[in-house]
Design a protein around this motif. Structure first.
Motif, mmCIF file in Angstrom:
data_model
loop_
_atom_site.group_PDB
_atom_site.id
_atom_site.type_symbol
_atom_site.label_atom_id
_atom_site.label_comp_id
_atom_site.label_asym_id
_atom_site.label_seq_id
_atom_site.Cartn_x
_atom_site.Cartn_y
_atom_site.Cartn_z
ATOM 1 N N PRO A 247 -1.966 5.979 -8.359
ATOM 2 C CA PRO A 247 -0.469 6.177 -8.626
ATOM 3 C C PRO A 247 -0.297 4.863 -9.377
ATOM 4 C CG PRO A 247 -0.695 5.336 -6.388
ATOM 5 C CD PRO A 247 -2.194 5.219 -7.439
ATOM 6 N N GLY A 248 1.167 4.674 -9.984
ATOM 7 C CA GLY A 248 1.863 3.496 -10.337
ATOM 8 C C GLY A 248 2.177 2.430 -9.462
ATOM 9 N N ARG A 249 2.911 3.295 -8.263
ATOM 10 C CA ARG A 249 4.052 2.573 -7.579
ATOM 11 C C ARG A 249 3.447 1.776 -6.426
ATOM 12 N NH1 ARG A 249 2.788 7.466 -5.168
ATOM 13 N NH2 ARG A 249 2.416 7.439 -2.790
ATOM 14 N N LYS A 250 1.886 1.758 -6.188
ATOM 15 C CA LYS A 250 1.538 1.098 -5.208
ATOM 16 C C LYS A 250 1.046 -0.459 -5.722
ATOM 17 C CE LYS A 250 -0.277 5.142 -2.730
ATOM 18 N NZ LYS A 250 0.860 4.972 -1.406
ATOM 19 N N PHE A 251 -0.162 -0.652 -5.501
ATOM 20 C CA PHE A 251 -0.739 -2.109 -6.012
ATOM 21 C C PHE A 251 -0.275 -2.425 -7.472
ATOM 22 C CE2 PHE A 251 -2.551 -1.907 -1.849
ATOM 23 C CZ PHE A 251 -2.332 -3.395 -1.152
ATOM 24 N N LEU A 252 -0.078 -1.486 -8.206
ATOM 25 C CA LEU A 252 0.132 -1.768 -9.817
ATOM 26 C C LEU A 252 1.361 -2.267 -10.047
ATOM 27 C CD1 LEU A 252 -1.335 0.899 -12.004
ATOM 28 C CD2 LEU A 252 -1.729 -1.578 -12.119
ATOM 29 N N ARG A 253 2.458 -1.976 -9.030
ATOM 30 C CA ARG A 253 3.747 -2.398 -8.782
ATOM 31 C C ARG A 253 4.677 -1.751 -10.093
ATOM 32 N NH1 ARG A 253 4.362 -8.647 -9.217
ATOM 33 N NH2 ARG A 253 6.258 -8.151 -8.097
ATOM 34 N N GLY A 254 4.233 -0.363 -10.180
ATOM 35 C CA GLY A 254 5.066 0.390 -11.427
ATOM 36 C C GLY A 254 5.947 1.143 -10.616
ATOM 37 N N ILE B 39 11.158 -6.941 7.715
ATOM 38 C CA ILE B 39 9.800 -6.952 7.511
ATOM 39 C C ILE B 39 9.378 -5.721 7.177
ATOM 40 C CG2 ILE B 39 7.501 -7.666 8.223
ATOM 41 C CD1 ILE B 39 8.795 -9.881 9.895
ATOM 42 N N ASN B 40 8.769 -5.439 5.939
ATOM 43 C CA ASN B 40 8.549 -4.022 5.728
ATOM 44 C C ASN B 40 6.809 -3.914 5.871
ATOM 45 O OD1 ASN B 40 11.178 -3.834 4.813
ATOM 46 N ND2 ASN B 40 10.484 -3.756 2.500
ATOM 47 N N VAL B 41 6.690 -2.938 6.788
ATOM 48 C CA VAL B 41 5.175 -2.555 6.806
ATOM 49 C C VAL B 41 5.232 -0.977 6.970
ATOM 50 C CG1 VAL B 41 4.338 -4.398 7.984
ATOM 51 C CG2 VAL B 41 5.168 -2.688 9.610
ATOM 52 N N SER B 42 4.056 -0.461 6.979
ATOM 53 C CA SER B 42 4.063 1.162 7.225
ATOM 54 C C SER B 42 3.462 1.754 8.542
ATOM 55 C CB SER B 42 3.782 1.962 5.979
ATOM 56 O OG SER B 42 2.592 1.461 5.670
ATOM 57 N N VAL B 43 3.178 2.770 8.606
ATOM 58 C CA VAL B 43 2.362 3.370 9.622
ATOM 59 C C VAL B 43 1.655 4.379 8.965
ATOM 60 C CG1 VAL B 43 2.229 4.334 11.739
ATOM 61 C CG2 VAL B 43 4.298 3.033 11.257
ATOM 62 N N SER B 44 0.141 4.348 9.292
ATOM 63 C CA SER B 44 -0.876 5.342 9.178
ATOM 64 C C SER B 44 -0.875 5.964 10.296
ATOM 65 C CB SER B 44 -2.022 4.932 8.609
ATOM 66 O OG SER B 44 -2.133 4.125 7.398
ATOM 67 N N ALA C 203 0.843 -1.245 -0.050
ATOM 68 C CA ALA C 203 0.017 0.180 -0.136
ATOM 69 C C ALA C 203 0.840 1.245 -0.032
ATOM 70 C CB ALA C 203 -1.047 -0.221 1.385
ATOM 71 N N GLY C 204 2.133 1.176 0.386
ATOM 72 C CA GLY C 204 3.034 2.290 0.279
ATOM 73 C C GLY C 204 3.596 2.151 -1.139
ATOM 74 N N ALA C 205 4.649 1.176 -1.545
ATOM 75 C CA ALA C 205 4.994 1.049 -2.815
ATOM 76 C C ALA C 205 5.513 -0.369 -2.861
ATOM 77 C CB ALA C 205 6.331 1.792 -3.360
ATOM 78 N N ALA C 206 4.688 -1.108 -3.921
ATOM 79 C CA ALA C 206 5.044 -2.564 -4.141
ATOM 80 C C ALA C 206 6.427 -2.884 -4.678
ATOM 81 C CB ALA C 206 3.821 -3.143 -4.967
ATOM 82 N N LEU C 207 6.899 -3.971 -4.536
ATOM 83 C CA LEU C 207 8.090 -4.609 -5.174
ATOM 84 C C LEU C 207 7.498 -4.604 -6.600
ATOM 85 C CD1 LEU C 207 9.381 -7.376 -2.893
ATOM 86 C CD2 LEU C 207 10.192 -5.023 -2.917
ATOM 87 N N GLN C 208 8.804 -4.130 -7.401
ATOM 88 C CA GLN C 208 8.488 -3.916 -9.012
ATOM 89 C C GLN C 208 8.925 -5.354 -9.639
ATOM 90 O OE1 GLN C 208 10.088 -0.206 -10.822
ATOM 91 N NE2 GLN C 208 10.090 0.455 -8.746
ATOM 92 N N PRO C 209 8.130 -5.868 -10.583
ATOM 93 C CA PRO C 209 8.835 -7.175 -11.218
ATOM 94 C C PRO C 209 10.032 -6.662 -11.874
ATOM 95 C CG PRO C 209 6.337 -6.513 -11.805
ATOM 96 C CD PRO C 209 6.976 -5.268 -10.929
ATOM 97 N N ARG C 210 10.554 -7.647 -12.126
ATOM 98 C CA ARG C 210 11.991 -7.389 -12.876
ATOM 99 C C ARG C 210 11.662 -6.793 -14.329
ATOM 100 N NH1 ARG C 210 14.109 -11.916 -12.334
ATOM 101 N NH2 ARG C 210 15.254 -11.635 -10.090
ATOM 102 N N ALA C 211 10.679 -7.281 -14.873
ATOM 103 C CA ALA C 211 10.294 -6.770 -16.208
ATOM 104 C C ALA C 211 10.195 -5.101 -16.133
ATOM 105 C CB ALA C 211 9.146 -7.443 -16.896
ATOM 106 N N VAL C 212 9.606 -4.585 -14.971
ATOM 107 C CA VAL C 212 9.238 -3.224 -15.074
ATOM 108 C C VAL C 212 10.648 -2.596 -14.908
ATOM 109 C CG1 VAL C 212 8.419 -1.416 -13.539
ATOM 110 C CG2 VAL C 212 6.941 -3.753 -14.127
#
Ligand SMILES: Cc1ncc(COP(=O)(O)O)c(C=O)c1O
Length: 397
Positions: A212-219, A346-351, A26-35
């Motif tokens: 945005p692109g960076r969250k669940f879209l993994r961009g 372990i990566n989490v975030s804080v709201s 929900a912060g920024a996903a790990l991008q796939p290698r192809a991206v």
């Protein structure tokens, strides 16, 4: 039909899973290698032949990003604008609306800070009224309350599809029906739902959608987009225009372009845009139905694990829930919990309350830990998180 996801394969294609347990999608996903390869490939081309020349050579790929996003949200390619982040997309749409004193904005208690700030600023500038729709018993925007609130002065209905600070999924199509009946513009913040849930702007009935692109879209970071329905586009004068958004037609006149690119600016990070298109194609190939099904299942599985821990409270509401999981640990500041988890890889975030003040104040919370699995995460990683949550501390300790 929902077909399963080849989890081993998507993990092989995600370099980061070898380094971290990444539960901050929900912060920024790990991008796939192809991206990453698509981004780096374009940067290399810029390095070798020049930025403008690289854009010309990759023109087909760059144009294809609009087709990919249009497919993702069920829109036409001319309805898509590419911008730097979700807030810029949202602001370009919101500040294009013509306001008159006494106009009403209806929004959710769970609204995101940046959107709420824009409402408050517009209320000060133009004398519009900002009103929040109560939550229903499940914590979602109460559609019947919304229906009872609308009248001819309601110019805008805005809502987050999934709020930043919890796992609920708002009833966005029902909200769309009320907006249509009321003749109000419907602006949907899909920041946390795009790439996580299947969505279709026609079914939802929104006029504007931002993400945005960076969250669940993994961009890549620094990417975002706006969907603007052709129904209202010509009535929306962008808050600022450049020579890409408009044409200088004579000494003292200009014409704003007809498509949604009127909300873009001329200069852009083309490498990042190409990465965004690659991420969208990747999500479409994995399948949004399958992604939605797996992310919801992992979210529920994580909530079960956390609820079983002493001193842990799970805070997510909603009749329908997704992969955003929020919790607190008795006797611990949520920021310290997140730091302790980070120290264990372990990566989490804080709201924090200032990210969604209306909602946090309603619930008497000041911060929650936010864990957000994606489809490439595993149940074993959820076990690692549950096993690493600190034990409750005695009150005052
Ligand atoms: C619900 C929601 N809306 C809007 C935003 C803002 O997105 P961006 O940081 O891309 O501008 C966020 C970011 O976390 C969010 O969670």
């Amino acid at each position: 039909m929902v077909t399963g996801i080849d989890v081993e394969r998507v993990r092989r294609e995600t370099a980061g899973v070898g380094r971290v347990v990444h539960l901050n999608n929900a912060g920024a996903a790990l991008q796939p290698r192809a991206v990453v390869e698509a981004v780096v490939g374009h940067l290399r081309l810029e390095e070798e032949i020049g930025g403008y020349e690289a854009a010309a050579e990759a023109a087909g790929r760059i144009e294809g990003v609009y087709d990919s996003l249009a497919r993702l949200v069920g829109a036409g390619r001319e309805d898509i604008a590419l911008v730097e982040n979700a807030t810029r997309a949202w602001d370009m749409a919101f500040y294009a609306l013509p306001w008159a004193a006494g106009d009403r904005i209806l929004t959710a208690r769970a609204e995101y800070a940046s959107n709420a700030l824009a409402f408050l600023q517009t209320a000060r500038r133009h004398g519009v009224r900002v009103e929040t729709v109560p939550d229903d018993a499940d914590g979602q925007l109460d559609v019947e309350a919304l229906r009872a609130m609308v009248d001819e002065r309601v110019r805008l209905i805005a809502a987050p599809h999934v709020p930043t600070q919890g796992g609920l999924v708002n009833p966005v199509a029902e909200i769309g029906r009320v907006a249509r009946e009321a003749g109000a513009v419907y602006l949907l913040d899909a920041c946390q739902s795009v790439g996580q849930l299947p969505l279709d702007v026609g079914e939802i009935g929104c006029d504007l959608l931002t993400a945005p692109g960076r969250k669940f879209l993994r961009g890549p970071r620094g990417t975002g987009f706006l969907y603007c329905s052709p129904r209202i586009r010509e009535h929306l004068e962008p808050p600022f225009v450049d020579l890409h958004a408009a044409t200088w037609t004579s000494a003292d006149d200009y014409r704003v372009r007809a498509d949604a690119r009127r909300f873009e600016s001329w200069e852009a990070g083309y490498a990042a845009r190409i990465g965004l298109g690659t991420a969208v194609d990747y999500a479409l190939a994995v399948g949004l139905d399958a992604i939605g099904e797996r992310t919801a299942r992992l979210g529920a599985a994580l909530r079960d694990r956390l609820r079983a821990l002493p001193g842990v409270r799970v805070h997510d509401r909603g009749a329908r829930q997704c992969a955003i999981v929020t919790f607190t640990v008795e006797g611990h500041d949520s920021r310290d919990v997140a730091r302790a988890l980070r120290d264990k890889g372990i990566n989490v975030s804080v709201s924090l309350a200032e990210y969604a003040r209306w909602d946090f104040d309603d619930r008497g919370l000041d911060a929650v830990v936010r864990a957000s699995p994606h489809y490439y995460n595993t149940e074993a990683e959820l076990d690692l998180l549950a096993g690493a949550v600190p034990a409750p501390a005695p009150a005052g300790g």
